[in-house]
Design an enzyme around this catalytic site. Structure first.
Site, PDB file in Angstrom:
ATOM      1  N   TYR A  25       0.940  -1.331  -0.062  1.00 50.39           N
ATOM      2  CA  TYR A  25       0.097  -0.098   0.149  1.00 50.39           C
ATOM      3  C   TYR A  25       0.993   1.308  -0.051  1.00 50.39           C
ATOM      4  O   TYR A  25       0.367   2.451  -0.412  1.00 50.39           O
ATOM      5  CB  TYR A  25      -0.854   0.032   1.416  1.00 50.39           C
ATOM      6  CG  TYR A  25      -2.074  -0.806   1.090  1.00 50.39           C
ATOM      7  CD1 TYR A  25      -2.621  -1.517  -0.003  1.00 50.39           C
ATOM      8  CD2 TYR A  25      -3.093  -0.503   2.240  1.00 50.39           C
ATOM      9  CE1 TYR A  25      -3.874  -2.015  -0.110  1.00 50.39           C
ATOM     10  CE2 TYR A  25      -4.357  -1.111   2.194  1.00 50.39           C
ATOM     11  CZ  TYR A  25      -4.934  -1.996   0.998  1.00 50.39           C
ATOM     12  OH  TYR A  25      -5.877  -2.658   0.883  1.00 50.39           O
ATOM     13  N   CYS A  80      -3.846  -0.750   9.593  1.00 45.14           N
ATOM     14  CA  CYS A  80      -2.970  -0.208   8.488  1.00 45.14           C
ATOM     15  C   CYS A  80      -2.777   1.121   8.563  1.00 45.14           C
ATOM     16  O   CYS A  80      -3.735   1.845   8.759  1.00 45.14           O
ATOM     17  CB  CYS A  80      -3.443  -0.595   7.287  1.00 45.14           C
ATOM     18  SG  CYS A  80      -2.607  -0.138   6.086  1.00 45.14           S
ATOM     19  N   CYS A 122       4.043   1.133  11.037  1.00 48.27           N
ATOM     20  CA  CYS A 122       3.535   0.443   9.857  1.00 48.27           C
ATOM     21  C   CYS A 122       3.427  -0.897  10.607  1.00 48.27           C
ATOM     22  O   CYS A 122       4.230  -1.333  11.118  1.00 48.27           O
ATOM     23  CB  CYS A 122       4.428   0.408   8.720  1.00 48.27           C
ATOM     24  SG  CYS A 122       4.003  -0.981   7.480  1.00 48.27           S
ATOM     25  N   THR A 123       2.184  -1.598  10.423  1.00 50.94           N
ATOM     26  CA  THR A 123       1.880  -2.849  11.193  1.00 50.94           C
ATOM     27  C   THR A 123       2.732  -4.003  10.825  1.00 50.94           C
ATOM     28  O   THR A 123       2.639  -4.957  11.447  1.00 50.94           O
ATOM     29  CB  THR A 123       0.546  -3.051  11.271  1.00 50.94           C
ATOM     30  OG1 THR A 123       0.045  -3.248   9.722  1.00 50.94           O
ATOM     31  CG2 THR A 123      -0.406  -2.199  11.914  1.00 50.94           C
ATOM     32  N   HIS A 124       3.450  -3.755   9.723  1.00 51.84           N
ATOM     33  CA  HIS A 124       4.222  -5.001   9.054  1.00 51.84           C
ATOM     34  C   HIS A 124       5.845  -4.833   9.967  1.00 51.84           C
ATOM     35  O   HIS A 124       6.531  -5.907  10.248  1.00 51.84           O
ATOM     36  CB  HIS A 124       4.910  -4.659   7.813  1.00 51.84           C
ATOM     37  CG  HIS A 124       3.762  -5.022   6.747  1.00 51.84           C
ATOM     38  ND1 HIS A 124       2.620  -4.589   6.338  1.00 51.84           N
ATOM     39  CD2 HIS A 124       3.767  -6.297   5.919  1.00 51.84           C
ATOM     40  CE1 HIS A 124       2.136  -5.435   5.582  1.00 51.84           C
ATOM     41  NE2 HIS A 124       2.478  -6.621   5.401  1.00 51.84           N
TER      42      HIS A 124
HETATM   43  N1  DGL Z   1       1.044  -2.359   6.924  1.00 50.51           N
HETATM   44  C1  DGL Z   1       0.675  -1.198   6.487  1.00 50.51           C
HETATM   45  C2  DGL Z   1       0.873  -0.056   7.312  1.00 50.51           C
HETATM   46  O1  DGL Z   1       0.741  -0.217   8.492  1.00 50.51           O
HETATM   47  C3  DGL Z   1       0.700  -1.167   4.840  1.00 50.51           C
HETATM   48  C4  DGL Z   1       2.045  -1.518   4.515  1.00 50.51           C
HETATM   49  C5  DGL Z   1       2.178  -1.566   2.819  1.00 50.51           C
HETATM   50  O2  DGL Z   1       1.526  -2.281   2.389  1.00 50.51           O
HETATM   51  O3  DGL Z   1       2.901  -0.928   2.305  1.00 50.51           O
HETATM   52  O4  DGL Z   1       1.221   0.739   7.096  1.00 50.51           O
END
Ligand code: DGL
Length: 267
Positions: free
Chosen positions: A49, A80, A190-192
């Site tokens: 995203y 997200c 970012c949750t990743h």
């Molecule tokens: N995990 C998402 C966030 O917290 C989106 C990361 C991505 O898809 O770039 O922003």
């Protein structure tokens, strides 16, 4: 306006993210609210995203929220940061159920936790929105914020993009650049990113980093309680949907979630 009736307490809560990132939030949510029924949506077809436009992100969010509406959810968690930063303001009044965006739900607690200088690592689209700075300084005008767009950290977690090894090597320099700002805390915006904690702690102490998930989950719990929406009966069911590559989703999820079966492929 939002109307509550008795049947809504057992209805599911929808969680969404571009991929496995939101599971870092869901894992914590499960610890404190195990009886809630959950539907998780990972929009893996549109991953990452972070390099998408505002219009694209609003479009993805609307599609996912319409899906949740059909599923008659009682609330939606935007797990997200990118979608919270770029899409939430546009979609927040379009649905009858409460919608919880991660950045806006956590900023008040972080801004008033005694920190003076705060670093934020986030995706390009989140940094471009300036949402963290806006929300933190709105809650505490004295706070100094440095936002940095990290280079393909999401790609490392999801195994996408052609520069994964280079991105992994770059983490060191990005953390060093952030440390030169001398922050009291660094928000993983970012949750990743919590998936990469083992990399981060090679270059900075773990207690320097804030994973907003814990604050976020407390916020959601309190709000559901206030609205009398918590599920007090038997529950704890989970359904997972992705828009592509269910096998990769299971593999990449491992650090936070051990999925027992493949998610549904949503088309
Ligand atoms: N995990 C998402 C966030 O917290 C989106 C990361 C991505 O898809 O770039 O922003």
């Amino acid at each position: 306006m939002y109307n509550k009736d008795k049947t809504q307490n057992i209805n599911s809560i929808g969680f969404f993210d571009s991929g496995v990132g939101g599971l870092s939030v869901l894992a914590r949510f499960r610890k404190i609210l195990p009886q809630e029924n959950i539907i998780y949506f990972g929009d893996t077809l549109h991953l990452p995203y972070g390099n998408k436009t505002k219009e694209e992100l609003i479009g993805y969010a609307k599609n996912i929220l319409n899906f949740f509406k059909e599923k008659q959810v009682k609330a939606v968690v935007i797990a997200c940061n990118t979608s919270s930063a770029q899409a939430y303001d546009t979609i927040k009044n379009l649905y009858q159920f409460p919608i919880y965006p991660i950045i806006q739900s956590c900023a008040n607690v972080i801004a008033n936790s005694g920190v003076k200088k705060v670093g934020v690592f986030a995706t390009e689209a989140t940094v471009k929105s300036g949402k963290y700075k806006e929300e933190l300084t709105r809650n505490n005008p004295l706070i100094e914020v440095k936002e940095m767009a990290s280079k393909n950290w999401v790609g490392i977690v999801e195994g996408v993009g052609d520069n994964i090894e280079e991105a992994r090597k770059n983490i060191k320099f990005e953390i060093k650049e952030m440390l030169s700002f001398n922050p009291d805390k660094i928000i993983l915006g970012c949750t990743h990113y919590p998936y990469l904690m083992n990399e981060f702690i090679k270059y900075a102490p773990q207690n320097l980093f804030i994973d907003p998930a814990e604050i976020f989950v407390d916020f959601i719990k309190n709000d559901l309680e206030k609205r009398n929406l918590l599920n007090n009966s038997d529950g704890g069911k989970e359904e997972f949907y992705v828009t592509s590559s269910p096998e990769d989703f299971v593999k990449n999820a491992k650090i936070f979630y051990d999925l027992k079966k493949l998610p549904h492929l949503y088309k």
